[in-house]
Structure formats: structure tokens, C-alpha cells
Design an enzyme around this catalytic site. Structure first.
Site, mmCIF file in Angstrom:
data_model
loop_
_atom_site.group_PDB
_atom_site.id
_atom_site.type_symbol
_atom_site.label_atom_id
_atom_site.label_comp_id
_atom_site.label_asym_id
_atom_site.label_seq_id
_atom_site.Cartn_x
_atom_site.Cartn_y
_atom_site.Cartn_z
ATOM 1 N N GLU A 112 0.862 -1.187 0.000
ATOM 2 C CA GLU A 112 0.000 0.000 0.000
ATOM 3 C C GLU A 112 0.894 1.231 0.000
ATOM 4 O O GLU A 112 1.898 1.255 0.711
ATOM 5 C CB GLU A 112 -0.844 -0.019 1.271
ATOM 6 C CG GLU A 112 -2.014 0.909 1.227
ATOM 7 C CD GLU A 112 -3.062 0.424 2.217
ATOM 8 O OE1 GLU A 112 -4.122 -0.025 1.783
ATOM 9 O OE2 GLU A 112 -2.784 0.494 3.414
ATOM 10 N N TYR A 123 6.768 -0.179 -8.983
ATOM 11 C CA TYR A 123 5.859 -1.301 -8.723
ATOM 12 C C TYR A 123 5.153 -1.742 -10.008
ATOM 13 O O TYR A 123 5.038 -2.933 -10.277
ATOM 14 C CB TYR A 123 4.824 -0.910 -7.664
ATOM 15 C CG TYR A 123 5.414 -0.533 -6.332
ATOM 16 C CD1 TYR A 123 6.454 -1.263 -5.776
ATOM 17 C CD2 TYR A 123 4.923 0.546 -5.602
ATOM 18 C CE1 TYR A 123 7.003 -0.921 -4.543
ATOM 19 C CE2 TYR A 123 5.454 0.891 -4.371
ATOM 20 C CZ TYR A 123 6.495 0.161 -3.843
ATOM 21 O OH TYR A 123 7.027 0.497 -2.634
HETATM 22 C C1 LIG Z 1 11.538 3.797 -4.497
HETATM 23 C C2 LIG Z 1 13.019 3.442 -4.366
HETATM 24 C C3 LIG Z 1 13.161 2.296 -3.390
HETATM 25 C C4 LIG Z 1 13.524 2.990 -5.756
HETATM 26 O O1 LIG Z 1 14.867 2.526 -5.620
HETATM 27 P P1 LIG Z 1 15.860 2.398 -6.881
HETATM 28 O O2 LIG Z 1 16.962 1.475 -6.499
HETATM 29 O O3 LIG Z 1 16.227 3.751 -7.365
HETATM 30 O O4 LIG Z 1 14.934 1.712 -7.967
HETATM 31 P P2 LIG Z 1 15.453 0.942 -9.285
HETATM 32 O O5 LIG Z 1 16.736 1.515 -9.761
HETATM 33 O O6 LIG Z 1 15.424 -0.535 -9.032
HETATM 34 O O7 LIG Z 1 14.293 1.349 -10.304
HETATM 35 C C5 LIG Z 1 13.807 0.432 -11.245
HETATM 36 C C6 LIG Z 1 12.791 1.153 -12.113
HETATM 37 O O8 LIG Z 1 11.716 1.654 -11.303
HETATM 38 C C7 LIG Z 1 11.309 2.944 -11.791
HETATM 39 N N1 LIG Z 1 11.643 3.973 -10.790
HETATM 40 C C8 LIG Z 1 12.375 3.829 -9.664
HETATM 41 N N2 LIG Z 1 12.415 4.997 -8.972
HETATM 42 C C9 LIG Z 1 11.684 5.886 -9.682
HETATM 43 C C10 LIG Z 1 11.355 7.261 -9.496
HETATM 44 N N3 LIG Z 1 11.771 7.953 -8.415
HETATM 45 N N4 LIG Z 1 10.603 7.878 -10.417
HETATM 46 C C11 LIG Z 1 10.144 7.207 -11.509
HETATM 47 N N5 LIG Z 1 10.441 5.878 -11.749
HETATM 48 C C12 LIG Z 1 11.189 5.237 -10.844
HETATM 49 C C13 LIG Z 1 12.067 3.160 -13.084
HETATM 50 O O9 LIG Z 1 11.302 2.580 -14.131
HETATM 51 C C14 LIG Z 1 13.320 2.356 -12.836
HETATM 52 O O10 LIG Z 1 13.959 1.937 -14.024
HETATM 53 P P3 LIG Z 1 14.941 2.972 -14.797
HETATM 54 O O11 LIG Z 1 15.908 3.537 -13.780
HETATM 55 O O12 LIG Z 1 15.590 2.078 -15.817
HETATM 56 O O13 LIG Z 1 14.061 4.023 -15.392
HETATM 57 C C15 LIG Z 1 13.861 4.668 -3.914
HETATM 58 O O14 LIG Z 1 13.581 5.749 -4.755
HETATM 59 C C16 LIG Z 1 13.607 5.083 -2.471
HETATM 60 O O15 LIG Z 1 14.275 4.598 -1.560
HETATM 61 N N6 LIG Z 1 12.641 6.019 -2.250
HETATM 62 C C17 LIG Z 1 12.366 6.530 -0.894
HETATM 63 C C18 LIG Z 1 11.649 5.501 -0.053
HETATM 64 C C19 LIG Z 1 10.267 5.189 -0.613
HETATM 65 O O16 LIG Z 1 9.488 6.071 -0.929
HETATM 66 N N7 LIG Z 1 9.959 3.872 -0.727
HETATM 67 C C20 LIG Z 1 8.707 3.400 -1.295
HETATM 68 C C21 LIG Z 1 7.611 3.355 -0.305
HETATM 69 S S1 LIG Z 1 7.945 2.288 1.085
#
Ligand SMILES: CC(C)(COP(=O)(O)OP(=O)(O)OC[C@H]1O[C@@H](n2cnc3c(N)ncnc32)[C@H](O)[C@@H]1OP(=O)(O)O)[C@@H](O)C(=O)NCCC(=O)NCCS
Length: 158
Positions: A112, A123
Site C-alpha cells: 500500500e 511497482y
Molecule cells: C523507491 C526506491 C526504493 C527505488 O529505488 P531504486 O533502487 O532507485 O529503484 P530501481 O533503480 O530498481 O528502479 C527500477 C525502475 O523503477 C522505476 N523507478 C524507480 N524509482 C523511480 C522514481 N523515483 N521515479 C520514476 N520511476 C522510478 C524506473 O522505471 C526504474 O527503471 P529505470 O531507472 O531504468 O528508469 C527509492 O527511490 C527510495 O528509496 N525512495 C524513498 C523511499 C520510498 O518512498 N519507498 C517506497 C515506499 S515504502
């Protein structure tokens, strides 16, 4: 798992990764209490994408926290340190979660999130489908509210 080094690693990522504006980071007490329960699990990953095994000497770049119930898993939190983002680490964390949750018999993975979280793109890319919306579910310190979206992934790793 209540090893203090394990908790330290998760808390260090937690503090670096979550924007305080949303109040979504857990504090140490919440995390420790959750991990005392036998159905709550965390996977930690290094900068190079390997799962951490030695919590005292390796440094975590990200983690995923989840809770198991019969036949299903709930992804509670996922986070990657800002300097290691967009390198596929969150995708690797979800892959590890799918494998481990599958071994626990979880055919479905739920999560969620607030509707404006950019993690939604991650996701959807990984195959999670939106299955519900809870109107005004989140309440923020300034009194504003936001919907929650519930996602579900059918886990093929069972
Ligand atoms: C969300 C989070 C975990 C993503 O981590 P990440 O290691 O950067 O993600 P990935 O590199 O595996 O991303 C894979 C794909 O997801 C999508 N994606 C990831 N972060 C994104 C963002 N901020 N905006 C848009 N697309 C995103 C993209 O399609 C990405 O592929 P691409 O880089 O080739 O375009 C990170 O941004 C984070 O820690 N955010 C703060 C905590 C949070 O809000 N967590 C989620 C709720 S608990």
C-alpha cells in the site's frame, strides 16, 4: 532478527532514504518490535546488488521489509540510499523478496502506498497491479489527506 548490527544497517538506510515530509520512515523502536515477530523479514542489499550476509562489516545500500501471512506477503517498506538509486537495486530487492516470500508459501504480494509516491512506477514496472484505493487514508501533520493505493503481485516463485 534482533541483531543490533542488522537493525543499525536498516536504520542507516531508513534515515538516508525517506523524505521527512511524508513521515513514512519507521523509528528504531518500531523496526525492532516488528523484527521480533517471527513473520516479519528484511532483506539487505549492498551497493553492488549482493544480499548482505555480514551486517558488521558490509554496508547496506537498501532494504526491503515484509510481513508474511498464510499464502501472502505484505511489502511494508522498501528503500535505497539516494546515492545508489536508479541502478536497479530496488528491482533486485523485490526479486529477492519474491524468492524468499515464495519459499514461505506467499502466492500474492501486497503493498500500500500514498498515491503520489514515484515508487508507483517501480511497482507497475515489476508487475504489481493496482487493486484498490482507500480514500483520504493518509493524514499529514498539516492536516492534509491523501489516498492510498493497494497493489498486488501474483508471485510465480511459490
Ligand atoms: C523507491 C526506491 C526504493 C527505488 O529505488 P531504486 O533502487 O532507485 O529503484 P530501481 O533503480 O530498481 O528502479 C527500477 C525502475 O523503477 C522505476 N523507478 C524507480 N524509482 C523511480 C522514481 N523515483 N521515479 C520514476 N520511476 C522510478 C524506473 O522505471 C526504474 O527503471 P529505470 O531507472 O531504468 O528508469 C527509492 O527511490 C527510495 O528509496 N525512495 C524513498 C523511499 C520510498 O518512498 N519507498 C517506497 C515506499 S515504502
Amino acid at each position: 532478527m534482533s541483531d543490533p548490527a542488522f537493525i543499525d544497517q536498516i536504520m542507516a538506510v531508513m534515515e538516508a532514504a525517506f523524505d521527512p515530509a511524508w513521515g513514512e520512515a519507521w523509528n528504531r523502536r518500531q523496526l525492532t518490535d516488528a523484527l521480533m515477530l517471527p513473520n516479519t523479514f528484511a532483506v539487505l542489499i549492498s551497493e553492488s546488488g549482493e544480499e548482505l550476509t555480514d551486517y558488521s562489516s558490509q554496508v547496506a545500500a537498501g532494504f526491503v521489509l515484509s510481513r508474511n501471512a498464510p499464502g501472502e506477503e505484505e511489502l511494508l517498506l522498501i528503500a535505497v540510499r539516494p546515492e545508489f538509486r536508479r541502478r536497479g537495486l530496488a528491482e533486485k530487492l523485490v526479486d529477492a523478496l519474491k524468492a524468499q516470500a515464495g519459499a514461505r508459501g506467499a502466492e500474492k504480494i501486497f503493498l500500500e502506498m500514498r498515491q503520489n509516491n514515484p515508487a508507483q512506477t517501480l511497482y507497475r514496472k515489476l508487475g504489481f497491479q493496482p487493486i484498490g484505493r482507500r480514500q483520504d487514508y493518509y493524514l499529514f501533520a498539516d492536516g492534509s489527506r491523501m489516498d492510498a493505493i493497494t497493489f498486488c503481485l501474483m508471485n510465480k516463485n511459490v
